[in-house]
Design an enzyme around this catalytic site. Structure first.
Site, PDB file in Angstrom:
ATOM      1  N   HIS A 119     -11.673   6.585   5.189  1.00  0.00           N
ATOM      2  CA  HIS A 119     -11.079   7.782   5.793  1.00  0.00           C
ATOM      3  C   HIS A 119     -12.065   8.949   5.680  1.00  0.00           C
ATOM      4  O   HIS A 119     -12.956   8.927   4.823  1.00  0.00           O
ATOM      5  CB  HIS A 119      -9.795   8.187   5.040  1.00  0.00           C
ATOM      6  N   ASP A 170      -1.171   8.821   3.490  1.00  0.00           N
ATOM      7  CA  ASP A 170      -1.463   8.325   4.834  1.00  0.00           C
ATOM      8  C   ASP A 170      -0.261   8.386   5.769  1.00  0.00           C
ATOM      9  O   ASP A 170      -0.410   8.281   6.981  1.00  0.00           O
ATOM     10  CB  ASP A 170      -1.983   6.877   4.748  1.00  0.00           C
ATOM     11  N   ARG A 223       1.021  -1.282   7.384  1.00  0.00           N
ATOM     12  CA  ARG A 223       1.425   0.007   6.809  1.00  0.00           C
ATOM     13  C   ARG A 223       2.308   0.818   7.755  1.00  0.00           C
ATOM     14  O   ARG A 223       2.773   1.895   7.386  1.00  0.00           O
ATOM     15  CB  ARG A 223       0.180   0.812   6.398  1.00  0.00           C
ATOM     16  N   ARG A 278      -8.900   3.666  11.415  1.00  0.00           N
ATOM     17  CA  ARG A 278      -7.453   3.849  11.244  1.00  0.00           C
ATOM     18  C   ARG A 278      -6.870   4.906  12.181  1.00  0.00           C
ATOM     19  O   ARG A 278      -5.733   4.777  12.644  1.00  0.00           O
ATOM     20  CB  ARG A 278      -7.151   4.260   9.798  1.00  0.00           C
ATOM     21  N   CYS A 331      -5.002  10.176  -2.008  1.00  0.00           N
ATOM     22  CA  CYS A 331      -3.994   9.364  -1.275  1.00  0.00           C
ATOM     23  C   CYS A 331      -2.722   9.139  -2.064  1.00  0.00           C
ATOM     24  O   CYS A 331      -1.722   8.709  -1.498  1.00  0.00           O
ATOM     25  CB  CYS A 331      -4.550   8.039  -0.814  1.00  0.00           C
ATOM     26  N   ASP A 347       0.815  -1.217   0.000  1.00  0.00           N
ATOM     27  CA  ASP A 347       0.000   0.000   0.000  1.00  0.00           C
ATOM     28  C   ASP A 347       0.850   1.269   0.000  1.00  0.00           C
ATOM     29  O   ASP A 347       0.314   2.375   0.190  1.00  0.00           O
ATOM     30  CB  ASP A 347      -0.932   0.005   1.225  1.00  0.00           C
TER      31      ASP A 347
END
Ligand code: CIR
Length: 259
Positions: free
Chosen positions: A167, A69, A88, A134, A254, A63
């Site tokens: 998100h 992020d 991540r 998250r 993103c 990712d």
């Protein structure tokens, strides 16, 4: 939002890209097409006058192309995040390293805090911080504190109960001129009430994640009703093919850090 962006940081998707986290049922992404779409995205930012830095992929991080992020940049403040997904977490090292070229002392989210940059929606005078699966409250409060020290107002927006929203910025985008784009069906939270709201039809909800870059709005191609609405409001649009990123739950914002 920073009034003008001059730089963007991106990272190419790698061979492990299809092993990333996704809830989509649209099938595996085609890496060749993803790379072509990524190159077009980088070229679009460059066409707006930004100096674009593209990092090479790191196969340990499927990712890793979703660089937004791993850091939050608000004016002169850079914050290295603590991504909420375990796979991540270590993506931040390369982003911190790359950002050190422009930010001498980035702050960090630490302790029990988790935070994904995709949860941060910066408007002109207020930064909205989504609390999600998250980004936890501890991470959100740390960021709000750091923004406060930098003279910025921040507000937490708890959207944990909203289904299907990875998100905050999956469903809410700052457009400038006092407006936000907001996906139809999102609850009418007080945090949104102060803005003029441009509703993105539910059938086009993916396009709610667009990005205002200087005088243009980067928007996912193939969402004509929302594009027409923005056009009627006078925005100049730059449509980009995003199919291979949508398959991995990735929105347009993103793919870059803009500063
Ligand atoms: C993930 O689930 O973490 C990635 N597959 C997608 C991240 C998208 N990031 C973003 O919207 N800021």
């Amino acid at each position: 939002m920073s009034s003008r962006f001059t730089r963007a940081l991106l990272r190419r998707p790698g061979r492990s890209y299809a092993q990333g986290i996704t809830t989509s049922d649209e099938g595996a992404p085609d890496l060749g097409l993803a790379l072509a779409q990524h190159a077009a995205y980088a070229a679009a930012l460059a066409s707006l006058g930004l100096e674009v830095t593209v990092l090479e992929a790191d196969e340990r991080f499927p990712d890793g192309t979703f660089v937004e992020d791993a850091a939050v940049i608000a004016g002169d403040l850079a914050v290295i995040t603590a991504p909420g997904a375990a796979s991540r977490r270590e993506e931040t090292a390369a982003i911190a390293q790359a950002l050190s070229a422009w930010f001498a002392n980035p702050a960090r989210i630490g302790g029990t805090g988790t935070l994904d940059g995709g949860d941060i929606c910066e408007t002109d005078d207020l930064v909205l911080i989504g609390v999600t699966a998250r980004t936890n409250e501890a991470g959100a409060r740390q960021l709000a504190g750091l923004l406060g020290e930098a003279g910025r107002k921040a507000e937490l927006v708890d959207i944990r109960a909203v289904e299907g929203l990875l998100h905050l910025k999956t469903g809410v985008t700052w457009l400038g001129e006092g407006r936000i784009a907001i996906a139809e069906g999102l609850p009418a939270l007080p945090a949104f009430a102060r803005f003029e709201q441009v509703i993105v039809p539910a059938a086009e909800a993916y396009a709610a994640n667009c990005v205002r870059v200087n005088d243009k709005v980067l928007i996912a191609a193939g969402y004509p009703r929302f594009a027409d609405t923005l056009d009627a409001l006078g925005y100049r649009l730059l449509p980009l093919e995003m199919s291979e990123f949508r398959k991995m739950d990735g929105g347009l914002s993103c793919l870059s850090l803009r500063f």
